[in-house]
Design a protein around this motif. Structure first.
Motif, PDB file in Angstrom:
ATOM      1  N   ARG A 122       0.977  -0.825   0.551  1.00  0.00           N
ATOM      2  CA  ARG A 122      -0.054  -0.023  -0.163  1.00  0.00           C
ATOM      3  C   ARG A 122       0.691   1.617  -0.343  1.00  0.00           C
ATOM      4  O   ARG A 122       0.393   2.193  -0.799  1.00  0.00           O
ATOM      5  N   GLU A 123       2.378   1.189   0.796  1.00  0.00           N
ATOM      6  CA  GLU A 123       2.983   2.410   0.604  1.00  0.00           C
ATOM      7  C   GLU A 123       2.805   2.578  -0.473  1.00  0.00           C
ATOM      8  O   GLU A 123       3.640   3.986  -0.666  1.00  0.00           O
ATOM      9  N   PHE A 124       3.872   1.952  -1.750  1.00  0.00           N
ATOM     10  CA  PHE A 124       3.604   1.847  -2.442  1.00  0.00           C
ATOM     11  C   PHE A 124       2.336   3.195  -3.701  1.00  0.00           C
ATOM     12  O   PHE A 124       3.497   4.076  -3.828  1.00  0.00           O
ATOM     13  N   TYR A 125       1.592   2.345  -3.557  1.00  0.00           N
ATOM     14  CA  TYR A 125       1.151   2.580  -4.426  1.00  0.00           C
ATOM     15  C   TYR A 125       0.114   4.233  -4.178  1.00  0.00           C
ATOM     16  O   TYR A 125      -0.188   4.912  -4.805  1.00  0.00           O
ATOM     17  N   GLN A 126       0.933   4.332  -2.046  1.00  0.00           N
ATOM     18  CA  GLN A 126      -0.075   5.654  -2.012  1.00  0.00           C
ATOM     19  C   GLN A 126       1.052   6.692  -2.457  1.00  0.00           C
ATOM     20  O   GLN A 126       0.636   8.081  -2.595  1.00  0.00           O
ATOM     21  N   ALA A 127       2.001   6.509  -2.859  1.00  0.00           N
ATOM     22  CA  ALA A 127       3.465   6.949  -3.313  1.00  0.00           C
ATOM     23  C   ALA A 127       3.160   8.022  -4.526  1.00  0.00           C
ATOM     24  O   ALA A 127       3.178   8.395  -4.917  1.00  0.00           O
ATOM     25  N   LEU A 128       2.411   6.630  -5.067  1.00  0.00           N
ATOM     26  CA  LEU A 128       2.198   6.562  -6.703  1.00  0.00           C
ATOM     27  C   LEU A 128       1.078   7.942  -6.638  1.00  0.00           C
ATOM     28  O   LEU A 128       1.926   9.080  -7.530  1.00  0.00           O
ATOM     29  N   ALA A 129       0.271   7.886  -5.359  1.00  0.00           N
ATOM     30  CA  ALA A 129      -0.450   8.847  -5.538  1.00  0.00           C
ATOM     31  C   ALA A 129      -0.556  10.061  -5.458  1.00  0.00           C
ATOM     32  O   ALA A 129      -1.469  10.940  -6.354  1.00  0.00           O
ATOM     33  N   GLN A 130       0.496  10.495  -4.923  1.00  0.00           N
ATOM     34  CA  GLN A 130       1.105  11.354  -4.559  1.00  0.00           C
ATOM     35  C   GLN A 130       2.146  11.752  -5.769  1.00  0.00           C
ATOM     36  O   GLN A 130       2.584  12.428  -5.184  1.00  0.00           O
ATOM     37  N   LYS A 131       2.351  10.998  -6.733  1.00  0.00           N
ATOM     38  CA  LYS A 131       2.895  12.901  -7.924  1.00  0.00           C
ATOM     39  C   LYS A 131       4.619  11.407  -7.376  1.00  0.00           C
ATOM     40  O   LYS A 131       5.199  12.734  -8.283  1.00  0.00           O
ATOM     41  N   GLU A 132       4.943  10.690  -6.458  1.00  0.00           N
ATOM     42  CA  GLU A 132       6.154  10.370  -6.651  1.00  0.00           C
ATOM     43  C   GLU A 132       6.255   9.719  -8.520  1.00  0.00           C
ATOM     44  O   GLU A 132       5.385   9.252  -9.048  1.00  0.00           O
ATOM     45  N   LYS A 133       7.781   9.369  -8.223  1.00  0.00           N
ATOM     46  CA  LYS A 133       8.261   9.111  -9.813  1.00  0.00           C
ATOM     47  C   LYS A 133       7.640   7.575  -9.861  1.00  0.00           C
ATOM     48  O   LYS A 133       8.624   7.168  -8.526  1.00  0.00           O
ATOM     49  N   ARG A 134       7.176   6.397 -10.765  1.00  0.00           N
ATOM     50  CA  ARG A 134       7.147   5.741 -10.596  1.00  0.00           C
ATOM     51  C   ARG A 134       8.315   5.112 -10.428  1.00  0.00           C
ATOM     52  O   ARG A 134       8.723   3.911 -10.006  1.00  0.00           O
ATOM     53  N   LYS A 135       9.163   5.227 -11.334  1.00  0.00           N
ATOM     54  CA  LYS A 135      10.185   4.473 -11.602  1.00  0.00           C
ATOM     55  C   LYS A 135      11.151   4.918 -10.158  1.00  0.00           C
ATOM     56  O   LYS A 135      12.136   3.630 -10.259  1.00  0.00           O
ATOM     57  N   ASP A 136      11.627   5.318  -9.513  1.00  0.00           N
ATOM     58  CA  ASP A 136      12.098   5.662  -8.328  1.00  0.00           C
ATOM     59  C   ASP A 136      11.351   3.915  -7.242  1.00  0.00           C
ATOM     60  O   ASP A 136      12.180   3.956  -6.718  1.00  0.00           O
ATOM     61  N   LEU A 137      10.201   4.641  -7.501  1.00  0.00           N
ATOM     62  CA  LEU A 137       9.246   3.924  -6.486  1.00  0.00           C
ATOM     63  C   LEU A 137       9.837   2.442  -6.780  1.00  0.00           C
ATOM     64  O   LEU A 137       9.915   1.161  -6.161  1.00  0.00           O
ATOM     65  N   GLU A 138       9.844   2.108  -8.242  1.00  0.00           N
ATOM     66  CA  GLU A 138       9.764   0.149  -8.797  1.00  0.00           C
ATOM     67  C   GLU A 138      11.476   0.367  -7.998  1.00  0.00           C
ATOM     68  O   GLU A 138      11.292  -1.239  -8.293  1.00  0.00           O
TER      69      GLU A 138
END
Ligand code: HEC
Ligand code: HEC
Length: 87
Positions: A40-56
């Motif tokens: 969930r942490e990852f996808y919440q960060a994604l929703a907050q406009k974090e860069k997908r590339k960095d999260l992955e």
């Protein structure tokens, strides 16, 4: 306008192309990511406009390539295919 042979061939190609395209997208998508705190942490960060590339970059910490199934598509953009639980 009369439909000639060339037009029919053109239409056939277009239809074949789109069939291929949609067929492909349906198959490429992997299983849904489990709804737990880690993910969930990852996808919440994604929703907050974090860069997908960095999260992955965080995914392989637990999901190393060697341990994915042999037929796993060879791409690194995890979150492109693995969507959150019920978006
Ligand atoms: C802290 C470790 C950890 C991180 C980081 C992590 N995962 Fe997971 N993941 C797990 C564990 C453990 C499971 C299996 C538990 C379960 O099914 O609930 C799992 C299960 C999954 C599954 C389901 C597999 C199946 O068989 O259905 C997918 C898909 C997945 N993770 C994708 C990701 C993606 C994409 C990321 C990065 C955004 C990620 N994970 C980050 C630990 C992690
Ligand atoms: C091109 C789309 C695509 C990308 C990109 C992708 N996956 Fe997958 N993933 C799939 C598909 C499709 C499956 C189901 C494969 C199967 O069951 O044979 C899958 C299955 C999985 C599973 C479940 C494995 C199991 O044992 O059932 C995990 C975990 C996983 N992927 C993690 C990741 C991680 C981590 C990344 C990024 C490094 C990633 N995926 C990138 C499409 C993708």
């Amino acid at each position: 306008m009369k439909l000639g042979r060339k037009d029919l061939i053109f239409i056939a190609i277009v239809v074949a192309f789109f069939t291929f395209l949609f067929w492909g997208t349906g198959k490429e998508l992997g299983p849904f990511v489990p709804e737990d705190a880690t993910h969930r942490e990852f996808y919440q960060a994604l929703a907050q406009k974090e860069k997908r590339k960095d999260l992955e970059k965080g995914c392989p910490e637990c999901h190393q390539w060697e341990f994915l199934p042999k037929n796993h598509p060879p791409k690194e953009q995890c979150m492109f295919c693995h969507l959150p639980p019920e978006s």
